[in-house]
Scaffold this motif. Structure first.
Motif, mmCIF file in Angstrom:
data_model
loop_
_atom_site.group_PDB
_atom_site.id
_atom_site.type_symbol
_atom_site.label_atom_id
_atom_site.label_comp_id
_atom_site.label_asym_id
_atom_site.label_seq_id
_atom_site.Cartn_x
_atom_site.Cartn_y
_atom_site.Cartn_z
ATOM 1 N N TYR A 158 1.635 10.665 18.676
ATOM 2 C CA TYR A 158 1.386 11.436 17.458
ATOM 3 C C TYR A 158 0.182 12.337 17.706
ATOM 4 N N THR A 159 0.221 13.544 17.126
ATOM 5 C CA THR A 159 -0.861 14.497 17.362
ATOM 6 C C THR A 159 -2.119 14.159 16.580
ATOM 7 N N GLU A 160 -1.985 13.443 15.481
ATOM 8 C CA GLU A 160 -3.128 13.118 14.631
ATOM 9 C C GLU A 160 -3.189 11.619 14.383
ATOM 10 N N THR A 161 -4.386 11.078 14.451
ATOM 11 C CA THR A 161 -4.631 9.671 14.130
ATOM 12 C C THR A 161 -5.950 9.581 13.395
ATOM 13 N N THR A 162 -5.929 8.852 12.293
ATOM 14 C CA THR A 162 -7.167 8.563 11.579
ATOM 15 C C THR A 162 -7.234 7.060 11.328
ATOM 16 N N VAL A 163 -8.447 6.550 11.244
ATOM 17 C CA VAL A 163 -8.662 5.134 10.975
ATOM 18 C C VAL A 163 -9.520 5.037 9.721
ATOM 19 N N HIS A 164 -9.070 4.194 8.786
ATOM 20 C CA HIS A 164 -9.726 4.073 7.490
ATOM 21 C C HIS A 164 -10.122 2.625 7.237
ATOM 22 N N THR A 165 -11.350 2.436 6.810
ATOM 23 C CA THR A 165 -11.850 1.094 6.518
ATOM 24 C C THR A 165 -11.429 0.669 5.107
ATOM 25 N N ALA A 166 -11.661 -0.602 4.810
ATOM 26 C CA ALA A 166 -11.222 -1.175 3.545
ATOM 27 C C ALA A 166 -11.820 -0.493 2.320
ATOM 28 N N ASP A 167 -12.980 0.154 2.458
ATOM 29 C CA ASP A 167 -13.607 0.799 1.302
ATOM 30 C C ASP A 167 -13.230 2.276 1.157
ATOM 31 N N GLU A 168 -12.272 2.736 1.956
ATOM 32 C CA GLU A 168 -11.844 4.137 1.900
ATOM 33 C C GLU A 168 -10.482 4.263 1.219
ATOM 34 N N THR A 169 -10.102 5.516 0.984
ATOM 35 C CA THR A 169 -8.775 5.815 0.451
ATOM 36 C C THR A 169 -8.084 6.797 1.389
ATOM 37 N N VAL A 170 -6.763 6.819 1.306
ATOM 38 C CA VAL A 170 -5.969 7.800 2.036
ATOM 39 C C VAL A 170 -5.086 8.520 1.020
ATOM 40 N N SER A 171 -4.673 9.713 1.388
ATOM 41 C CA SER A 171 -3.798 10.484 0.517
ATOM 42 C C SER A 171 -2.373 10.385 1.040
ATOM 43 N N LEU A 172 -1.463 10.115 0.134
ATOM 44 C CA LEU A 172 -0.044 10.043 0.474
ATOM 45 C C LEU A 172 0.731 10.694 -0.648
ATOM 46 N N ARG A 173 1.421 11.790 -0.335
ATOM 47 C CA ARG A 173 2.200 12.531 -1.331
ATOM 48 C C ARG A 173 1.329 12.894 -2.545
ATOM 49 N N ASP A 174 0.148 13.401 -2.253
ATOM 50 C CA ASP A 174 -0.802 13.836 -3.279
ATOM 51 C C ASP A 174 -1.286 12.707 -4.183
ATOM 52 N N GLN A 175 -1.155 11.485 -3.718
ATOM 53 C CA GLN A 175 -1.684 10.342 -4.454
ATOM 54 C C GLN A 175 -2.693 9.619 -3.579
#
Length: 184
Positions: A158-175
């Motif tokens: 995959y061209t992009e990889t991000t790692v998120h900790t338990a206190d973070e949020t991610v965006s999925l379908r504008d949510q």
């Protein structure tokens, strides 16, 4: 004098894999997956793993409407002739009867919950999902209590990889999705 040949490994097809099950060599409850022609025995799920699967499914069902998508839990994907993984959670476009003839061959999102399988999910599943152009792949990493997000499949990765900790949020379908909502 006979000519000896070097030993070879048999690469199973999906059809042969199903034939083994039909003949009783593989039971419905056997924890196995067909990955790149190899029949892989998966380790049993511990309680945190099972809880994380349920949490992920609950979050994704809120985001993907049931009239257009299926949020499947540990159901097969038909990825070419030699692979039939059963991701912990997958989001498939369509309705159940759309797949009467064969398993879905794509998903808009696949999620693996990883503890003992973490290395396998990174080194075997990630290239498999990228090779079959699955647009987004998540690893809910129970070992480090984080979410690994992979998108933009190209070739074996995959061209992009991000790692998120338990206190973070991610965006999925504008949510917004709180990573802590995915972790037990």
């Amino acid at each position: 004098m006979s000519t000896a040949t070097a030993p070879t490994t048999h690469r199973w097809t999906r059809e042969e894999y199903h034939d083994l099950a039909d003949a009783g060599f593989l039971g419905e409850d056997d924890p196995v997956e067909l990955i790149e022609g190899a029949i892989i025995r998966m380790s049993p799920q511990n309680t945190p793993h099972a809880v994380a699967i349920r949490l992920v499914r609950r979050v994704l069902q809120r985001i993907f409407p049931g009239d257009k998508y299926l949020v499947d839990e540990q159901l097969p994907l038909a990825l070419g002739p030699h692979s039939e993984p059963e991701p912990d959670v997958s989001v498939v476009e369509g309705q159940p009867r759309d797949f009467l003839d064969d398993h879905p061959s794509s998903a808009v999102l696949v999620v693996e919950v990883a503890d003992a399988s973490l290395q396998f999910d990174r080194t075997r599943k990630r290239p498999l999902y990228a090779r079959h152009d699955l647009p987004e792949y998540w690893i809910v990493n129970l070992v480090d209590r984080q979410l690994e997000v992979h998108w933009g499949p190209t070739g074996e990765s995959y061209t992009e990889t991000t790692v998120h900790t338990a206190d973070e949020t991610v965006s999925l379908r504008d949510q917004s999705v709180a990573v802590s909502d995915l972790l037990p």
